[in-house]
Design a protein around this motif. Structure first.
Motif, PDB file in Angstrom:
ATOM      1  N   VAL A 167       0.528 -21.457  -7.285  1.00 46.68           N
ATOM      2  CA  VAL A 167       1.369 -20.318  -6.943  1.00 46.68           C
ATOM      3  C   VAL A 167       1.084 -19.944  -5.496  1.00 46.68           C
ATOM      4  CG1 VAL A 167       1.500 -19.453  -9.301  1.00 46.68           C
ATOM      5  CG2 VAL A 167      -0.359 -18.679  -7.817  1.00 46.68           C
ATOM      6  N   ARG A 168       2.122 -19.499  -4.795  1.00 51.55           N
ATOM      7  CA  ARG A 168       1.973 -19.165  -3.390  1.00 51.55           C
ATOM      8  C   ARG A 168       1.209 -17.844  -3.242  1.00 51.55           C
ATOM      9  NH1 ARG A 168       4.678 -22.326  -0.041  1.00 51.55           N
ATOM     10  NH2 ARG A 168       6.365 -23.634  -0.885  1.00 51.55           N
ATOM     11  N   ILE A 169       0.281 -17.838  -2.302  1.00 54.90           N
ATOM     12  CA  ILE A 169      -0.436 -16.627  -1.908  1.00 54.90           C
ATOM     13  C   ILE A 169      -0.401 -16.554  -0.384  1.00 54.90           C
ATOM     14  CG2 ILE A 169      -1.929 -16.625  -3.966  1.00 54.90           C
ATOM     15  CD1 ILE A 169      -4.130 -17.824  -2.234  1.00 54.90           C
ATOM     16  N   GLU A 170      -0.893 -15.523   0.161  1.00 49.77           N
ATOM     17  CA  GLU A 170      -0.815 -15.330   1.609  1.00 49.77           C
ATOM     18  C   GLU A 170      -1.540 -16.447   2.369  1.00 49.77           C
ATOM     19  OE1 GLU A 170      -1.968 -11.941   4.964  1.00 49.77           O
ATOM     20  OE2 GLU A 170      -1.980 -11.433   2.833  1.00 49.77           O
ATOM     21  N   GLN A 171      -2.656 -16.933   1.851  1.00 48.19           N
ATOM     22  CA  GLN A 171      -3.439 -17.947   2.559  1.00 48.19           C
ATOM     23  C   GLN A 171      -2.960 -19.377   2.274  1.00 48.19           C
ATOM     24  OE1 GLN A 171      -4.776 -15.620   0.542  1.00 48.19           O
ATOM     25  NE2 GLN A 171      -5.647 -14.206   2.070  1.00 48.19           N
ATOM     26  N   GLY A 172      -2.005 -19.547   1.350  1.00 47.13           N
ATOM     27  CA  GLY A 172      -1.549 -20.889   1.028  1.00 47.13           C
ATOM     28  C   GLY A 172      -1.092 -20.997  -0.407  1.00 47.13           C
ATOM     29  N   MET A 173      -1.891 -21.754  -1.221  1.00 48.00           N
ATOM     30  CA  MET A 173      -1.506 -21.979  -2.617  1.00 48.00           C
ATOM     31  C   MET A 173      -2.741 -21.821  -3.487  1.00 48.00           C
ATOM     32  SD  MET A 173       0.888 -25.353  -2.091  1.00 48.00           S
ATOM     33  CE  MET A 173       1.597 -25.249  -3.724  1.00 48.00           C
ATOM     34  N   GLN A 174      -2.546 -21.115  -4.587  1.00 48.52           N
ATOM     35  CA  GLN A 174      -3.641 -20.882  -5.525  1.00 48.52           C
ATOM     36  C   GLN A 174      -3.409 -21.729  -6.770  1.00 48.52           C
ATOM     37  OE1 GLN A 174      -6.358 -18.799  -5.198  1.00 48.52           O
ATOM     38  NE2 GLN A 174      -7.077 -19.684  -7.129  1.00 48.52           N
ATOM     39  N   PRO A 175      -4.380 -22.624  -7.161  1.00 50.51           N
ATOM     40  CA  PRO A 175      -4.196 -23.441  -8.366  1.00 50.51           C
ATOM     41  C   PRO A 175      -4.297 -22.606  -9.634  1.00 50.51           C
ATOM     42  CG  PRO A 175      -6.359 -23.838  -7.429  1.00 50.51           C
ATOM     43  CD  PRO A 175      -5.627 -22.965  -6.445  1.00 50.51           C
ATOM     44  N   THR A 176      -3.511 -22.985 -10.610  1.00 53.20           N
ATOM     45  CA  THR A 176      -3.557 -22.319 -11.914  1.00 53.20           C
ATOM     46  C   THR A 176      -4.776 -22.820 -12.689  1.00 53.20           C
ATOM     47  OG1 THR A 176      -2.279 -24.036 -13.034  1.00 53.20           O
ATOM     48  CG2 THR A 176      -1.039 -22.262 -11.949  1.00 53.20           C
ATOM     49  N   PRO A 177      -5.123 -22.120 -13.781  1.00 56.06           N
ATOM     50  CA  PRO A 177      -6.230 -22.622 -14.610  1.00 56.06           C
ATOM     51  C   PRO A 177      -5.990 -24.050 -15.103  1.00 56.06           C
ATOM     52  CG  PRO A 177      -5.747 -20.354 -15.178  1.00 56.06           C
ATOM     53  CD  PRO A 177      -4.675 -20.779 -14.214  1.00 56.06           C
ATOM     54  N   ARG A 178      -4.728 -24.396 -15.418  1.00 59.70           N
ATOM     55  CA  ARG A 178      -4.452 -25.763 -15.858  1.00 59.70           C
ATOM     56  C   ARG A 178      -4.775 -26.761 -14.754  1.00 59.70           C
ATOM     57  NH1 ARG A 178      -0.492 -28.819 -18.783  1.00 59.70           N
ATOM     58  NH2 ARG A 178      -1.508 -30.821 -19.112  1.00 59.70           N
TER      59      ARG A 178
END
Length: 315
Positions: free
Chosen positions: A55-66
């Protein structure tokens, strides 16, 4: 299982790089792909795994738990694939203790093998060899099961089983031996005179069938009388030395007996042609590093002997 059948494994490299970079543009640069290509790959990953993964966040992309849970498995799988698909390790003769089994002829064992082995051990002191008789089983099951690594010195005209690879190795000239005091035999023989003489030959204990000499005579409507079939060349040459018979053999083998016995060389009929000896391997193992190395060494040795006129042959 259904997912795996349709899954593009190249997507896993994209997934791992996205997990490392957490940014589409940086992942594209690292993989030398365009940003749209990475975005398309990510879309396919999400559809195939039924999870957003990032998912997109301000710093880039955050991985999901999966995605976090998948990463160790994917990294391990890619490492195993890379290891399994890597080319085999090269053969290191200087440190190897490999044992080779060669099925071969008296010609190779007597004329070439002692010098070949002595030279080979100079660069590969830990190697060892066994010499076996060439038989139909050695050519077939022996090569297939790796009980025999290579068949050396077989006549190229012999019919071979499927699955083996035959490479021309060495050309030899047929000559005849006669007793030194045999006045019935001149310096050379016509095919008719050759057929009319008594002969000594090696027994066909290999079971490979009609030899090239009898095949040639039969093609010309001739046959010969064999008075003695011997198990080895030296015994056959001794019979020649004490009788009026002749024997036919490769020139460099015949030359061994001139210094040992009261025999002389006689030029064979030209119709017998040349003797082309071969190196035979099973196609399953022809690229195996140790076997490929031995093959190259045998070819190089034959070339060196031919080029030098066989000066280094053992007396």
């Amino acid at each position: 299982m259904k997912l795996f059948r349709h899954f593009d494994l190249n997507l896993l490299r994209v997934f791992v790089t996205l997990m490392q970079e957490r940014h589409v543009t940086r992942a594209a640069l690292k993989l030398h792909l365009s940003q749209p290509a990475i975005s398309h790959a990510l879309k396919r990953l999400r559809e195939g795994l039924d999870d957003p993964l990032f998912v997109r966040i301000e710093q880039g992309m955050q991985p999901t738990p999966r995605a976090e849970a998948l990463l160790p498995t994917v990294v391990q799988a890619l490492a195993l694939l890379e290891q399994g698909l890597a080319p085999p390790a090269s053969f290191a003769p200087a440190t190897s203790a490999r044992h080779f089994t060669l099925a071969t002829t008296d010609y190779f064992e007597e004329v070439m093998y002692p010098l070949f082995l002595s030279r080979l051990l100079g660069q590969a002191p830990g190697l060892s060899f066994s010499i076996e008789l060439i038989t139909p089983d050695a050519l077939d099951e022996g090569l297939k099961s790796r009980q025999v690594d290579m068949v050396v010195g077989l006549d190229s005209r012999v019919e071979l089983p499927t699955g083996v690879v035959s490479t021309p190795w060495l050309d030899e000239e047929w000559v005849c031996l006669a007793a030194a005091d045999n006045v019935q035999v001149g310096a050379s023989l016509t095919l008719g005179d050759f057929a009319a003489l008594a002969h000594v030959e090696l027994a066909d204990i290999s079971g490979l069938g009609l030899g090239p000499i009898d095949g040639c005579l039969r093609a010309h409507g001739l046959s010969r009388r064999v008075i003695s079939r011997n198990l080895n060349y030296i015994a056959a040459a001794r019979v020649v030395a004490l009788t009026g018979a002749i024997m036919t053999l490769p020139r460099h083998m015949a030359e061994r007996f001139i210094a040992l016995l009261p025999v002389r060389l006689v030029e064979a009929p030209p119709e017998l042609g040349a003797l082309t000896l071969t190196l035979i391997q099973h196609e399953l193992y022809a690229r195996e590093p140790a076997t490929a190395w031995l093959f190259d060494e045998l070819r190089a040795f034959a070339i060196s002997q031919t080029a030098s006129g066989w000066p280094d042959s053992c007396p």
